[in-house]
Design an enzyme around this catalytic site. Structure first.
Site, PDB file in Angstrom:
ATOM      1  N   SER A 137      90.604  50.798 126.925  1.00 42.46           N
ATOM      2  CA  SER A 137      89.873  50.036 127.881  1.00 42.46           C
ATOM      3  C   SER A 137      90.663  48.448 127.729  1.00 42.46           C
ATOM      4  CB  SER A 137      88.513  49.532 127.169  1.00 42.46           C
ATOM      5  OG  SER A 137      87.630  48.868 128.311  1.00 42.46           O
ATOM      6  N   HIS A 145      83.606  51.311 133.060  1.00 41.43           N
ATOM      7  CA  HIS A 145      84.087  52.374 133.486  1.00 41.43           C
ATOM      8  C   HIS A 145      83.255  53.514 134.035  1.00 41.43           C
ATOM      9  CE1 HIS A 145      87.699  50.975 131.354  1.00 41.43           C
ATOM     10  NE2 HIS A 145      86.807  50.855 129.993  1.00 41.43           N
TER      11      HIS A 145
END
Length: 312
Positions: free
Chosen positions: A86, A190
């Site tokens: 991430s 996400h």
């Protein structure tokens, strides 16, 4: 072969930066970064409570700063590959020479602010699912309207969506899943909920002048190795609203022949996954400066092994 990896949001804990600021030059470096992004990183890394550093706009630059600071403390190392989970991908981009440290922190500050704004639109969150068959779990999540936002491998998938959808998951776990663990993040990262942040981050990325990676850069979009700076930045923008495929990154580590993995501060999450998914690979997590000597020893061992291989 050594891979240097950087963790994502949720790895931060109150005061975790404190011991690192005692290292020579560290406080000055953090102060300069703080001035560059308009955020007091030292305060948030040493004095702020868990709620304050849970704020996406704070957590993300704090994690990148910690990763850069701890990697610098290792000295002049040359990993064969880098990757990040991430927001850790921005840290990895700096490791690979795609962005300098200041540019990486300026980008992550804008990323954090944009994602915090997107998260404020709807109350959302993320929960880790432990155990179960990945295909069965993904199908079950989609039935509940949730997104498999992080497919981490080693029996772990992170679901993301609205708080109501996550509550439904608690009451109706996929077959084979042992536990559902809420994560200390402030939004459904996400996923489609982050779409508004993509446009803002894309605008910020236009001002960057990325260099091509100097080492193998493994992207968590699909586990592929990316060879141009422009493509790295493009993926950094898009991954805000797309799932993280850390499982595929670890598959690539296997294909590359990785034999050692060092996770920068605040380490632990990615080494935990590697211990289960990459048997035989030596791992080390940088949590405090007390871990530096062991990390240097592992890196030296790796370098000696690499030299022996090349000589042979």
């Amino acid at each position: 072969m050594l891979v240097l990896v950087a963790p994502g949001q949720g790895a931060q804990t109150p005061g975790f930066l404190t011991p690192w600021l005692d290292l020579p030059g560290a406080a000055d470096r953090v102060a300069a970064w703080s001035d560059a992004i308009g955020l007091d990183l030292a305060h948030y890394g040493t004095q702020a409570d868990a709620d304050a550093i849970r704020d996406t706009a704070v957590a993300q630059p704090l994690l990148v700063a910690a990763g850069l600071l701890s990697a610098a403390a290792l000295g002049d190392i040359a990993p064969d590959a880098v990757a990040g989970h991430s927001v850790g991908e921005i840290t990895a981009a700096a490791f690979a020479g795609v962005l300098d440290d200041t540019a990486a922190l300026q980008l992550v500050r804008k990323r954090g602010l944009a994602m915090a704004d997107a998260a404020a639109v709807t109350k959302t969150g993320m929960s880790a699912l432990l155990g179960g068959d990945p295909e069965v779990t993904v199908a079950h999540l989609e039935k509940l309207g949730l997104t498999p936002a992080n497919v981490n491998g080693a029996g772990q998938i992170v679901a993301a969506g609205t708080l109501e959808e996550l509550a439904a998951l608690e009451a109706d776990k996929p077959e084979g899943v042992r536990r559902v663990v809420p994560l200390t993040v402030a939004g459904a990262f996400h996923t489609r909920h982050m779409a508004p942040a993509v446009a803002k981050l894309d605008e910020a990325a236009q001002a960057l002048t990325p260099a091509d990676p100097t080492v193998a850069y493994v992207s968590n979009k699909d586990g592929r190795t990316v060879t141009t700076g422009a493509e790295v930045v493009s993926r950094l923008v898009g991954q805000v609203a797309n799932p993280v495929r850390w499982d595929l990154c670890m598959e690539t580590f296997k294909e590359l022949g990785v034999t050692a993995l060092v996770e920068v501060c605040p380490g632990g999450t990615l080494t935990g996954l590697a211990k289960r998914a990459l048997p035989g690979v030596k791992t080390l997590a940088l949590k405090t400066p007390d871990d530096l000597d062991a990390a240097r020893a592992l890196i030296a061992e790796h370098s000696s092994a690499a030299a022996d291989t090349q000589t042979a």
